[in-house]
Motif scaffolding. Structure first.
Motif, short mmCIF file in Angstrom:
data_model
loop_
_atom_site.label_atom_id
_atom_site.label_comp_id
_atom_site.label_asym_id
_atom_site.label_seq_id
_atom_site.Cartn_x
_atom_site.Cartn_y
_atom_site.Cartn_z
N UNK A 97 -9.54 -10.40 61.70
CA UNK A 97 -9.24 -11.52 60.84
C UNK A 97 -7.74 -11.76 60.82
N UNK A 98 -7.37 -13.03 60.79
CA UNK A 98 -5.96 -13.41 60.76
C UNK A 98 -5.61 -13.82 59.32
N UNK A 99 -4.86 -12.96 58.65
CA UNK A 99 -4.50 -13.18 57.25
C UNK A 99 -3.66 -14.43 57.01
N UNK A 100 -2.77 -14.73 57.96
CA UNK A 100 -1.93 -15.93 57.82
C UNK A 100 -2.77 -17.19 57.85
N UNK A 101 -3.70 -17.25 58.80
CA UNK A 101 -4.56 -18.44 58.88
C UNK A 101 -5.51 -18.53 57.69
N UNK A 102 -5.96 -17.37 57.20
CA UNK A 102 -6.81 -17.39 56.01
C UNK A 102 -6.01 -17.92 54.80
N UNK A 103 -4.77 -17.46 54.67
CA UNK A 103 -3.91 -17.96 53.58
C UNK A 103 -3.67 -19.46 53.73
N UNK A 104 -3.47 -19.90 54.97
CA UNK A 104 -3.28 -21.34 55.21
C UNK A 104 -4.53 -22.12 54.83
N UNK A 105 -5.70 -21.60 55.19
CA UNK A 105 -6.96 -22.28 54.87
C UNK A 105 -7.22 -22.35 53.38
#
Length: 126
Positions: free
Chosen positions: A1-9
């Protein structure tokens, strides 16, 4: 899982929620009750709904990209979404600064919501 992209989403879903709730109250209601001719008023109403859909779909795309295992497919779509949110932020900045208001950056603060999504997305793919 990509935490940065999850935060962006997650941030993008927040932006969409603010758009729907605050935009509905502060923009759509006054727009629908103003004296503007019916056709341009309805076109602007439709465009507001199109942006609502766009924000939700972009947020969903970021969350899906964050959860995907195939990172080779993540890059191009993530860069597209980042550019998309950056472009929205720039549009708000340009329009706000062109008017000549005092304290212009606070009059139309939407750029402050849009820019973090772009930055978080770039952090997730850079």
């Amino acid at each position: 899982m990509n935490g940065w992209l999850l935060a962006a989403g997650v941030t993008a879903f927040g932006v969409a929620a603010v758009h729907v709730v605050a935009g509905g109250r502060d923009v759509v209601r006054p727009l629908l009750s103003c004296g503007l001719a019916d056709e341009p008023r309805r076109v602007l109403h439709a465009v507001w709904h199109m942006v609502s859909v766009d924000l939700v779909l972009s947020a969903a795309a970021l969350v899906l990209l964050a959860l995907t295992e195939d990172t080779s497919a993540t890059g191009p779509m993530a860069w597209f979404v980042a550019a998309h949110f950056l472009a929205y932020a720039v549009v708000f900045l340009v329009v706000t600064l062109a008017v000549g208001w005092t304290r212009p950056l606070l009059r139309l603060p939407q750029w402050m919501l849009l820019l973090p999504v772009a930055v978080l997305t770039v952090a997730g793919v850079a």
